[in-house]
Write a protein that holds these residues in place. Structure first.
Motif, PDB file in Angstrom:
ATOM      1  N   MET A   1      -6.934  -1.732  -2.655  1.00  0.00           N
ATOM      2  CA  MET A   1      -5.686  -1.639  -1.992  1.00  0.00           C
ATOM      3  C   MET A   1      -5.377  -3.227  -1.411  1.00  0.00           C
ATOM      4  O   MET A   1      -6.362  -4.100  -1.657  1.00  0.00           O
ATOM      5  CB  MET A   1      -5.410  -0.706  -1.063  1.00  0.00           C
ATOM      6  CG  MET A   1      -6.608  -0.515  -0.189  1.00  0.00           C
ATOM      7  SD  MET A   1      -6.295  -1.667   1.455  1.00  0.00           S
ATOM      8  CE  MET A   1      -7.467  -1.046   2.466  1.00  0.00           C
TER       9      MET A   1
ATOM     10  N   LEU B   1       2.291   1.635  -3.145  1.00  0.00           N
ATOM     11  CA  LEU B   1       1.238   1.977  -4.342  1.00  0.00           C
ATOM     12  C   LEU B   1       0.800   3.424  -4.154  1.00  0.00           C
ATOM     13  O   LEU B   1       0.571   4.438  -5.197  1.00  0.00           O
ATOM     14  CB  LEU B   1       0.055   1.116  -3.986  1.00  0.00           C
ATOM     15  CG  LEU B   1      -1.364   1.374  -4.986  1.00  0.00           C
ATOM     16  CD1 LEU B   1      -1.144   1.106  -6.479  1.00  0.00           C
ATOM     17  CD2 LEU B   1      -2.435   0.553  -4.580  1.00  0.00           C
ATOM     18  N   PHE B   2       0.234   3.779  -2.995  1.00  0.00           N
ATOM     19  CA  PHE B   2      -0.225   5.097  -2.766  1.00  0.00           C
ATOM     20  C   PHE B   2       0.618   6.220  -3.008  1.00  0.00           C
ATOM     21  O   PHE B   2       0.309   7.350  -3.521  1.00  0.00           O
ATOM     22  CB  PHE B   2      -0.573   5.233  -1.326  1.00  0.00           C
ATOM     23  CG  PHE B   2      -2.184   4.737  -0.927  1.00  0.00           C
ATOM     24  CD1 PHE B   2      -2.253   3.374  -0.997  1.00  0.00           C
ATOM     25  CD2 PHE B   2      -3.127   5.366  -0.422  1.00  0.00           C
ATOM     26  CE1 PHE B   2      -3.518   2.817  -0.757  1.00  0.00           C
ATOM     27  CE2 PHE B   2      -4.274   5.023  -0.208  1.00  0.00           C
ATOM     28  CZ  PHE B   2      -4.451   3.672  -0.200  1.00  0.00           C
ATOM     29  N   THR B   3       2.065   5.875  -2.973  1.00  0.00           N
ATOM     30  CA  THR B   3       3.096   7.014  -3.157  1.00  0.00           C
ATOM     31  C   THR B   3       3.633   7.240  -4.653  1.00  0.00           C
ATOM     32  O   THR B   3       4.319   7.827  -4.841  1.00  0.00           O
ATOM     33  CB  THR B   3       4.138   7.107  -2.156  1.00  0.00           C
ATOM     34  OG1 THR B   3       4.793   5.843  -2.180  1.00  0.00           O
ATOM     35  CG2 THR B   3       3.584   7.161  -0.924  1.00  0.00           C
ATOM     36  N   THR B   4       3.353   5.944  -5.870  1.00  0.00           N
ATOM     37  CA  THR B   4       3.944   6.096  -6.806  1.00  0.00           C
ATOM     38  C   THR B   4       2.768   6.081  -7.821  1.00  0.00           C
ATOM     39  O   THR B   4       3.380   6.523  -8.999  1.00  0.00           O
ATOM     40  CB  THR B   4       4.800   4.837  -6.985  1.00  0.00           C
ATOM     41  OG1 THR B   4       3.993   3.778  -6.750  1.00  0.00           O
ATOM     42  CG2 THR B   4       6.028   4.928  -6.095  1.00  0.00           C
ATOM     43  N   LEU B   5       1.700   5.835  -7.739  1.00  0.00           N
ATOM     44  CA  LEU B   5       0.661   5.836  -8.727  1.00  0.00           C
ATOM     45  C   LEU B   5       0.311   7.278  -9.279  1.00  0.00           C
ATOM     46  O   LEU B   5       0.278   8.206  -8.237  1.00  0.00           O
ATOM     47  CB  LEU B   5      -0.603   5.168  -8.015  1.00  0.00           C
ATOM     48  CG  LEU B   5      -1.649   4.985  -9.084  1.00  0.00           C
ATOM     49  CD1 LEU B   5      -1.298   3.982 -10.131  1.00  0.00           C
ATOM     50  CD2 LEU B   5      -3.093   4.820  -8.326  1.00  0.00           C
TER      51      LEU B   5
ATOM     52  N   ASN C   1       0.851  -1.111   0.134  1.00  0.00           N
ATOM     53  CA  ASN C   1       0.061   0.104  -0.028  1.00  0.00           C
ATOM     54  C   ASN C   1       0.829   1.161  -0.212  1.00  0.00           C
ATOM     55  O   ASN C   1       0.470   2.160  -0.876  1.00  0.00           O
ATOM     56  CB  ASN C   1      -0.849   0.076   1.080  1.00  0.00           C
ATOM     57  CG  ASN C   1      -1.968  -1.108   1.016  1.00  0.00           C
ATOM     58  OD1 ASN C   1      -2.431  -1.486   0.089  1.00  0.00           O
ATOM     59  ND2 ASN C   1      -2.572  -1.538   2.225  1.00  0.00           N
ATOM     60  N   ALA C   2       1.791   1.338   0.728  1.00  0.00           N
ATOM     61  CA  ALA C   2       2.732   2.545   1.031  1.00  0.00           C
ATOM     62  C   ALA C   2       3.247   2.731  -0.470  1.00  0.00           C
ATOM     63  O   ALA C   2       3.358   3.839  -0.877  1.00  0.00           O
ATOM     64  CB  ALA C   2       3.690   2.252   2.042  1.00  0.00           C
TER      65      ALA C   2
END
Lengths: 380, 380
Positions: free
Chosen positions: B341, B209-213, B206-207
């Motif tokens: 997520m 995903l949330f910061t690179t998408l 999640n960390a």
């Protein structure tokens, strides 16, 4: 009852399956007004006109929310230099009770359908250092969305060329236009309309969150576009409580005809402490049913933060909550990075911001409210 | 049984509450080798050495995953020019069956604890246009993580200075070191260890995903660090099915002593079609219990994709799945942007990638498997 009626109007019946981001406006490259002769790196900032000519700009999936992607402009046969390797030492990505002292970055996220000048004026008046604030907006497609975008851009142009400018601004335009719906039908089923509206709002919030949150975002402030008045020190005041999730009390100013004077009244009823009654109601529900606050036909007997304030009450009193509203909501970046999002589907029979509080709890993060600290909702 | 044992070792007992991103390495600015004299915008790319001198670089929350944040270098008293306003017309952020033809961007995300050269070699050999591929890694703190980071950086330096370079690379270092645990205790409770391990893995995913998408990410390819062999056309092959979520069959090569020859065997058992037995088991579980695949004491009688392949089987056959594994997993960007997520908590008694498939289903997105299309897991 709903805290986001303006957005609701346009997001209602947005087909969420086909929700695709349709537009992105990214502005604000020169932030730190650095008036020394420090030998930092130089960035050549081209004009917007030039950028639009480059059809491959921003092809890099990772670049858009912050900086546009620039392709190199090499001569024929010239070899591109190797990409530089930059290592960021991020041990100090804190989210502390002293966010200004620790130079913590704040991402303010706003789902926007109607643009209110009072919203922007209040936003610009926030006295948290603007160079630490990034803004993100998601706006529906269509006429209302176009109008809101135009008004927003006008204000952005003004603010970003002033000393009040923010670090960066991202605007996402949803691809699909909200289909026209029979208003009368929805009126007859207000509760089902609420569910649909808040599911669409959840998807909009998620799209905005997933595409703008960065690894160095210390705090996310959710701020609805119809919040027209807050203390200027909103961010640092809420951060000072050092809680994972914290929500002020959302009221509304109105003219009391009887008294012949302005007064205030509670507006957002989504911040609450759970009750056995609500738990029992939920236990008898089907998997797709949701609990909603503020309907006579579904009396939950939850303790609503809206009714916990009292004249002269201490604005530093806090209360542990089970559900939160999203009109103004400060969240530590870690909570979102852990996976906390806004469930568009019934999650423990809760959706959107209330479901978010429940999901955060499942992740080990607690929610808190400040009953005597107020923000004010637009009065139509 | 687990498909991510290497990462498991380091992530096990990572305290997830305090999971904070600790390090970020962002590389790769010059992507499009554009050898014409087109009058596109120019970006002055400073060397890494210069960048490191600028201690305020990347203070902007939105910039890190893609480009470093540059502060302007103004003379004393000089006024910064207004930030340019750039409007991206993103109507064409597609995710289609022809991703190369449509120049669709792909984000490859890898939780990494051990670095295998075979993983990198296979990654570099993918023949999807590398200028459309961004990479993201999350690596635990500590000795093993440091070693993996060093090896990764060495390979990155080599690849990014070659013609095979990727659009950009982000490395997140988790702040907390995984605490030492009594291995023997965990061995005695293998199933509870699995739950803990996969919860930590979910938070890491999640960390990342949330910061690179980004808003323009068309596809996300989850690729575990112990996947050492895939078809070079993996991305376009899977995308061609035009499904929201699609997973190949994860096998392992091994030396069969009896036959005296190399052979293959199923490795990942997390891709399955649900069964009534599993549903009944779940219905009797407490809210914090989870179903796990591959334990004799919890026979689910689900239909496992691992056993659906057959010699000469058509690699274009697909099957609708209820649970998916994450060793290699292609997801349309819209699915994640909608909020899908990896639940670190029991979600319908499922966690991590299996919970992800269930959550995606709740959001209206279906999962599919390709039983006769193979990727191969490292054999320790």
């Amino acid at each position: 009852m709903s805290s986001t009626m303006a957005v609701a109007r346009s997001l209602r019946r947005t087909n969420p399956i086909t929700l695709v981001l349709a537009g992105l406006l990214s502005i604000g490259f020169l932030i730190f007004i650095f008036s020394s002769t420090d030998a930092g790196p130089k960035l050549h900032v081209p004009g917007a006109r030039q950028l639009l000519k480059s059809k491959d700009a921003a092809s890099n999936a990772l670049s858009p929310p912050s900086l546009p992607f620039f392709k190199s402009n090499l001569k024929a046969g010239e070899k591109a230099p190797p990409p530089p390797v930059v290592h960021y030492h991020m041990n100090n990505v804190t989210n502390s009770a002293d966010p200004i002292g620790n130079r913590e970055s704040v991402l303010i996220l706003t789902p926007l359908a109607r643009f209110y000048e009072e919203y922007w004026t209040n936003l610009v008046a926030l006295n948290y250092p603007h160079e630490l604030i990034s803004l993100g907006f998601i706006i529906p497609k269509g006429r209302e969305g176009n109008a809101a975008t135009a008004q927003l851009q006008e204000q952005i142009a003004r603010t970003q060329s002033s000393s009040k400018r923010f670090a960066s601004i991202t605007i996402l335009r949803q691809e699909d236009e909200p289909p026209l719906t029979s208003q009368s039908e929805h009126d007859r089923h207000a509760m089902s309309a609420q569910k649909e509206r808040r599911a669409a709002m959840s998807r909009a919030r998620n799209a905005l969150l997933f595409t703008t949150l960065g690894p160095t975002t210390s705090w996310v402030l959710w701020l609805d576009s119809d919040i027209v008045e807050t203390p200027h020190s909103l961010i640092q005041d809420l951060a000072a409580f050092d809680k994972p999730i914290i929500v002020p009390n959302c009221f509304q100013r109105f003219y009391d005809k009887e008294k012949g004077a302005m007064d205030v009244r509670p507006y957002d009823f989504n911040s609450w402490i759970d009750s056995n009654t609500a738990q029992n109601l939920a236990s008898k529900m089907g998997p797709d049913e949701i609990l909603l606050e503020g309907y006579a036909e579904m009396a939950t007997y939850r303790s609503l933060m809206a009714y916990m304030s009292h004249p002269g009450g201490n604005p530093k009193d806090i209360v542990n909550l089970d559900g939160v509203g999203g009109t103004a909501l400060l969240v530590k970046g870690d909570v979102h990075r852990d996976g906390a999002m806004f469930p568009p589907f019934p999650f423990y029979h809760l959706i959107e911001t209330e479901g978010f509080a429940k999901m955060a709890k499942r992740l080990g993060w607690s929610s808190w409210g400040v009953p005597n600290y107020f923000v004010y909702h637009y009065n139509e």
